[in-house]
Scaffold this motif. Sequence first.
Motif, PDB file in Angstrom:
ATOM      1  N   GLY A   1       9.299   0.243   4.364  1.00 36.14           N
ATOM      2  CA  GLY A   1       8.792   1.517   3.858  1.00 36.14           C
ATOM      3  C   GLY A   1       9.743   2.223   2.915  1.00 36.14           C
ATOM      4  O   GLY A   1      10.930   1.891   2.837  1.00 36.14           O
TER       5      GLY A   1
ATOM      6  N   THR B   1       4.658   0.825   0.837  1.00 38.96           N
ATOM      7  CA  THR B   1       4.972  -0.018   1.997  1.00 38.96           C
ATOM      8  C   THR B   1       4.501  -1.451   1.764  1.00 38.96           C
ATOM      9  O   THR B   1       3.426  -1.680   1.191  1.00 38.96           O
ATOM     10  CB  THR B   1       4.284   0.527   3.270  1.00 38.96           C
TER      11      THR B   1
ATOM     12  N   GLN C   1       0.833  -1.216   0.000  1.00 41.14           N
ATOM     13  CA  GLN C   1       0.000   0.000   0.000  1.00 41.14           C
ATOM     14  C   GLN C   1       0.863   1.259   0.000  1.00 41.14           C
ATOM     15  O   GLN C   1       2.056   1.209   0.298  1.00 41.14           O
ATOM     16  CB  GLN C   1      -0.899   0.003   1.247  1.00 41.14           C
TER      17      GLN C   1
ATOM     18  N   ASN D   1       1.473   4.279   2.007  1.00 45.76           N
ATOM     19  CA  ASN D   1       1.250   4.637   3.403  1.00 45.76           C
ATOM     20  C   ASN D   1       1.112   6.151   3.541  1.00 45.76           C
ATOM     21  O   ASN D   1       1.995   6.906   3.126  1.00 45.76           O
ATOM     22  CB  ASN D   1       2.414   4.128   4.260  1.00 45.76           C
TER      23      ASN D   1
END
Length: 301
Positions: free
Chosen positions: A247, A233, A224, A226
């Motif tokens: 990340g 991420t 996704q 983030n």
Amino acid sequence: MWNKKLTLLLIHEATGLLRQLRIPMAAIYIVLGVAASLLLSNFFLSAQFFSEKVDDNELRQLRAENRELKGRYDRMRWSLAEVETRYSDLIEKEVYLRALFDLPQVESEERQLGVGGPVPAAIDSMSEAERTAIAAEADVERLLKLSEFELEKYSEVENSLLNIKERLDHTPSIWPTKGWFSRGFGMHLDPFTGIKQMHEGVDIANHRGTPIVAPANGRVARVQRNTGGLGLTIIIKHGFGIETVYGHLTAAKVVAGQKVERGELIGFMGATGYATGPHLHYEVLRNGRNIDPMQYILNTM
């Protein structure tokens, strides 16, 4: 009939004289009876003699077989003693394995598999070979029961080790990427605001596109963007309450729901989100709580 007589005429060959001999029939029957009795007696005595000879031969054969069987049982008991020694070695190895992996130990009394009962009344009347055979059979039965017990305990150890291996396979243990350790876990100054705040992972800096790998087996939970500053991420759930977060990626090579193994490529380093340059922000959570990822890195970068 008993008063009758048998007359025999005897003629001398040289002189020609005739002589007459009268033999009572009773005497003849008595002589025949005695002869018949002697004949029958001789027959029965001969039969008994040969029968005794056969019995003696059979007895000698049985005694020889008895000695041979006793010898075999004695040799079997020596072999069983060797088997018991090897069994004791297996127990020592099992105890070592349990201690090495902190598994519950088996009480020594439990291993004895105690049995009992009265001594058979007929044992005093048994031959030495019979007693040896009974002792050997008892040793075999005892060792069979002990081996079954030990096999069960080894199965327990095997299952425990498989569970440990499963847990180790799903526990993060390697660096997720190569680079330079730029920021650690704990309270640090934020590079943008200068305010000291909690940093819930570690930062590893390197060139954009540096490969990132899974540090343990698991399943991708989410890929996704983030909104909290981590940019692109990836979150992997490893089981046993452990998950990892990656990340600032520039690209992902996995999708949600995909299984991954330790060392498998999952994405590439970038600077997406809240970042001053290309690096990987790496987090480890156990039961939903962030912990220092360095506790889960065993190799060198």
